[in-house]
Every structure is written in C-alpha cells, then in structure tokens.
Design an enzyme around this catalytic site. Structure first.
Site, mmCIF file in Angstrom:
data_model
loop_
_atom_site.group_PDB
_atom_site.id
_atom_site.type_symbol
_atom_site.label_atom_id
_atom_site.label_comp_id
_atom_site.label_asym_id
_atom_site.label_seq_id
_atom_site.Cartn_x
_atom_site.Cartn_y
_atom_site.Cartn_z
ATOM 1 N N SER A 134 -41.653 10.246 -120.451
ATOM 2 C CA SER A 134 -42.481 11.456 -120.428
ATOM 3 C C SER A 134 -43.402 11.456 -119.210
ATOM 4 O O SER A 134 -42.930 11.595 -118.084
ATOM 5 C CB SER A 134 -43.245 11.578 -121.751
ATOM 6 O OG SER A 134 -43.806 12.856 -121.895
ATOM 7 N N HIS A 170 -38.422 16.068 -122.363
ATOM 8 C CA HIS A 170 -38.371 16.618 -123.737
ATOM 9 C C HIS A 170 -37.752 18.014 -123.729
ATOM 10 O O HIS A 170 -38.221 18.925 -124.402
ATOM 11 C CB HIS A 170 -39.767 16.649 -124.351
ATOM 12 C CG HIS A 170 -40.525 15.372 -124.231
ATOM 13 N ND1 HIS A 170 -40.025 14.165 -124.662
ATOM 14 C CD2 HIS A 170 -41.766 15.106 -123.713
ATOM 15 C CE1 HIS A 170 -40.919 13.203 -124.425
ATOM 16 N NE2 HIS A 170 -41.971 13.751 -123.848
#
Length: 242
Positions: A134, A170
């Site tokens: 991330s 994501h």
C-alpha cells in the site's frame, strides 16, 4: 547479498493472519527474499512502519512474523528520533527493506525530513530489494491515490520516483481507487502507471516492470496510460501465481 540489479516488489499484499502470531509473512513477502538471492543464512530484513507513526505494536507484530519466517529482522523508526545512528548505513546492510502501509503522505514527509529517501535510493542502487504494501508500494513511484487526507481519496504526487510511473493499490477492494486513478492519469495529474488488486505485486528490475505476481488466485494487475484524446486506457497484464 545484493540482487543482480536494482529491484522493487511493490504490492497490495504480503501479510496474512497468523496461526500463532498476529501476522505471518505471506507469499509476496517471501518472494521479495527470493529476489534478494539469499542462501545459506537467515535473510536480513528491515521493517519500516513510518506510515503508521512507528506504532510499537505493529513493529512487534512484524518482528514476530519475521521470527516465524526464520528471518533476521530489524527496524528503522523515526519517532521520537531515529533509532539507528546512520539510516543509510543500516539499510545498506539489509537484504530486503519492507515498508508497511498507512499514511503515504505522512511517510513521505518524515522520510524527507530525515533523508530516508536518499538512503532508500542508495540501498536500491546497491541491490537491496525494496518492498512493501500500500503506502509501502506507492512510495517508490511518482505518486498514486491515498486516503492519507481523509475518507475521500486524493492524489499524492511527491513519491520518491525511483520508478517513473504512478501506482494504484487496492484496485479491486476500494471503490474510489480505480476511477480516481484513471481520472488523475487522464488529466495529467499523475503519469501513466501500474495498479494492483489486493494480493498482487509488481516486480521491477531497474525501472522496467518485468512481471506481475499474485498470492491470491484470480487477482489482476493493470497498466493505465493517458491517451491522445485526454482519456485513460486500462490494459490488464499477465499475472503469475506464486
């Protein structure tokens, strides 16, 4: 033992629920060690949780996960002060540097304050494999989409730019990610770049993408580029299962 050339594995994964510990390192993380070419000894892996304010519980859980994996782990923290006398020297001693997710905007601000970006570049050029999830994926790129500023996602454009692309993380898990990433590339806020569904990683040798890999079946990776008419086009990439 350095990788043969500068190597980054930028992911939307790498951790899973542990059986006896809070977390375990999953296939994307173990692949980062494979990329480092370590053999005959425990790999040396340094964790950074700057994006979560160097949360001590997070760092303890990462060290537990490393112990289960058989890794020799350390960490660099910046709050309330750096915990090592020379961040650059410490990173250069590692096989893999693993960066936790959280606030990529906060991570980049603290790294700039303490010169960590320059240290990361030196480690990358020396063959230390850089990886993370991330925020720990976006940071290596020019920028991407982030919830660092609130629940409505916004662009971040001051990444380390070791890789001359944008990065979407994501991609399948948060509904704002795909449309915002595409619109930011279409309007020129971000350069063309690569995006990953949860469980997928991007392997770069130097600044070239060489493969997309996944620890979850059926997940995707994508290249999004700005077209001549000012729109964005998305191309699904081949993904190799780990």
């Amino acid at each position: 033992m350095p990788a043969e050339q500068p190597t980054i594995l930028a992911t939307s994964g790498g951790l899973k629920e542990g059986r006896h510990t809070f977390w375990e390192l999953s296939a994307l993380s173990t692949y980062a060690v494979d990329l480092a070419g370590v053999s005959g000894r425990a790999p040396k892996v340094c964790f950074l949780a700057t994006a979560l304010g160097d949360n001590e519980a997070v760092l303890a859980r990462l060290h537990d996960a490393a112990r289960v994996a058989g890794w020799q782990s350390s960490h660099v923290q910046l709050f309330p002060m750096p915990n090592v006398p020379d961040v650059r020297a410490h990173l250069l001693e590692q096989d893999v540097v693993w960066v936790m997710g959280g606030s990529v905007a906060g991570l980049l601000a603290m790294w700039q304050l303490h010169g960590v970006g320059e240290a990361m570049r030196a480690a990358w050029e020396a063959g230390v494999v850089l990886t993370g999830v991330s925020a720990g994926s976006i940071c290596w790129h020019v920028g991407g989409t982030t919830d660092s500023f609130g629940p409505d996602l916004r662009p971040v454009t001051n990444g380390l730019a070791l890789l001359p692309y944008s990065n979407g993380v994501h991609y399948d898990a948060e509904e704002q990610r795909r449309p915002l990433f595409e619109s930011l590339i279409a309007d020129g806020t971000l350069p063309s770049g690569y995006a990953t569904d949860n469980g997928v990683g991007l392997v770069y040798r130097g600044t070239e993408l060489v493969e997309a890999v996944s620890e979850i079946d059926g997940k995707g990776a994508f290249f999004v580029e700005r077209a001549a008419d000012g729109t964005a086009t998305e191309t699904r990439l081949d993904v190799r299962a780990l």
